[in-house]
Design an enzyme around this catalytic site. Sequence first.
Site, PDB file in Angstrom:
ATOM      1  N   GLU A 122     -73.344 -65.357 -17.869  1.00 44.31           N
ATOM      2  CA  GLU A 122     -73.176 -64.880 -16.500  1.00 44.31           C
ATOM      3  C   GLU A 122     -74.405 -65.226 -15.674  1.00 44.31           C
ATOM      4  O   GLU A 122     -75.500 -65.439 -16.204  1.00 44.31           O
ATOM      5  CB  GLU A 122     -72.955 -63.367 -16.493  1.00 44.31           C
ATOM      6  CG  GLU A 122     -71.730 -62.898 -17.250  1.00 44.31           C
ATOM      7  CD  GLU A 122     -70.435 -63.307 -16.582  1.00 44.31           C
ATOM      8  OE1 GLU A 122     -70.435 -63.461 -15.340  1.00 44.31           O
ATOM      9  OE2 GLU A 122     -69.434 -63.481 -17.292  1.00 44.31           O
ATOM     10  N   TYR A 153     -71.479 -74.958 -19.751  1.00 49.39           N
ATOM     11  CA  TYR A 153     -70.035 -74.706 -19.747  1.00 49.39           C
ATOM     12  C   TYR A 153     -69.250 -75.964 -20.112  1.00 49.39           C
ATOM     13  O   TYR A 153     -68.110 -75.877 -20.551  1.00 49.39           O
ATOM     14  CB  TYR A 153     -69.596 -74.211 -18.370  1.00 49.39           C
ATOM     15  CG  TYR A 153     -69.809 -72.736 -18.156  1.00 49.39           C
ATOM     16  CD1 TYR A 153     -68.764 -71.832 -18.316  1.00 49.39           C
ATOM     17  CD2 TYR A 153     -71.049 -72.227 -17.782  1.00 49.39           C
ATOM     18  CE1 TYR A 153     -68.936 -70.471 -18.115  1.00 49.39           C
ATOM     19  CE2 TYR A 153     -71.245 -70.868 -17.581  1.00 49.39           C
ATOM     20  CZ  TYR A 153     -70.189 -69.999 -17.746  1.00 49.39           C
ATOM     21  OH  TYR A 153     -70.368 -68.644 -17.548  1.00 49.39           O
ATOM     22  N   TYR A 236     -76.471 -72.943 -12.767  1.00 48.13           N
ATOM     23  CA  TYR A 236     -75.214 -72.188 -12.934  1.00 48.13           C
ATOM     24  C   TYR A 236     -74.039 -73.033 -12.429  1.00 48.13           C
ATOM     25  O   TYR A 236     -73.676 -73.005 -11.259  1.00 48.13           O
ATOM     26  CB  TYR A 236     -75.302 -70.863 -12.193  1.00 48.13           C
ATOM     27  CG  TYR A 236     -74.149 -69.919 -12.476  1.00 48.13           C
ATOM     28  CD1 TYR A 236     -73.863 -69.510 -13.772  1.00 48.13           C
ATOM     29  CD2 TYR A 236     -73.345 -69.422 -11.451  1.00 48.13           C
ATOM     30  CE1 TYR A 236     -72.821 -68.646 -14.046  1.00 48.13           C
ATOM     31  CE2 TYR A 236     -72.306 -68.543 -11.699  1.00 48.13           C
ATOM     32  CZ  TYR A 236     -72.036 -68.172 -12.997  1.00 48.13           C
ATOM     33  OH  TYR A 236     -70.997 -67.300 -13.262  1.00 48.13           O
TER      34      TYR A 236
END
Length: 342
Positions: A122, A153, A236
């Site tokens: 997160e 990811y 991110y």
Amino acid sequence: MNNAGCGPTWRLQGWGALAWGALLMALWLLWLLELAPRGPPAPQPAITILIWHWPFADRSPELPSDTCARYGMAHCRLSTNRSLLASADVVVFHHRELETQQSLLPLAQRPPGQPWVWASMESPSHTHGLSHFRGIFNWVLSYRRDSDIFVPYGCLEPRLGPSPALPAKSGLAAWVVSNFQARQRRAGLYRQLAPHLRVDVFGRANGRPLCADCLLPTVARYRFYLSFENSQHRDYITEKFWRNALVAGAVPVVLGPPRATYEAFAPPDAFVHVDDFGSARELAAFLTGMNESRYRRFFAWRDRLRVRLLADWRERFCTICARYPHLPRGHVYEDLEGWFQD
């Protein structure tokens, strides 16, 4: 990334006879050693990784002994059996369960010198309570490139076969969003884009949820996908970029970290970055005015590369074994919150 550089150029000219003799003698000794009988190699002990609480689940998945071997990492064992605390090589704690107190740290039972890993995928905007964990964790597993165990990811890897055909397009832009909050930057940018760009919005936030198997075929019909992250932080870049756009076959229009960060993961002509435009109107004009030839250049990477998603927590945890021999012993994050919020 590999560091470019030139190694030493070894030259044989100018060697004297003595040097040549020493070289030949060394080669002869190496040849004799190769001929010498050898016993079987010593078995490599397995690294036991104890997952204290499986992420976002009340029960862990099945973890057979060859779980990590399936991901190319032998001699690596995952377990959720807490009775192994005293003998495990590494113990991993996922932050969400610590934050919600579904799981508590077994500080009183911690064996001396046992490495503990803090794990989270997160962003800092959705990570709370880190101030409680000062001086506890030795290593970090996250999407941040400066993590001890770096797990993005997704990534691009060489394509071995022909690239699939690009899906036929019938729409201009799509966005799938479930957690729409007006204060988020992505919400403000969407409101600025909407008067100038037709965006079909799906997801629970718009009352148009998509089933798990419906998302990719739906997005594939569109030329562009709004890969807007829910918050903007270092490195991110989530499945909104990798899966929802690149795997689906749509060009991602990205809102996240700076362009340079995306270019560390993907070719610069594989996406559109909102920061390249002075206004939402300019961005909309660029997307709506693009001809077919220019549009197809966004997919040149597909001829040589393919997307690999790293969404399975089993693979993420097995990655610890690959990094284990290289991780610093005795290191402790005295201010985990300060590091992660940076």
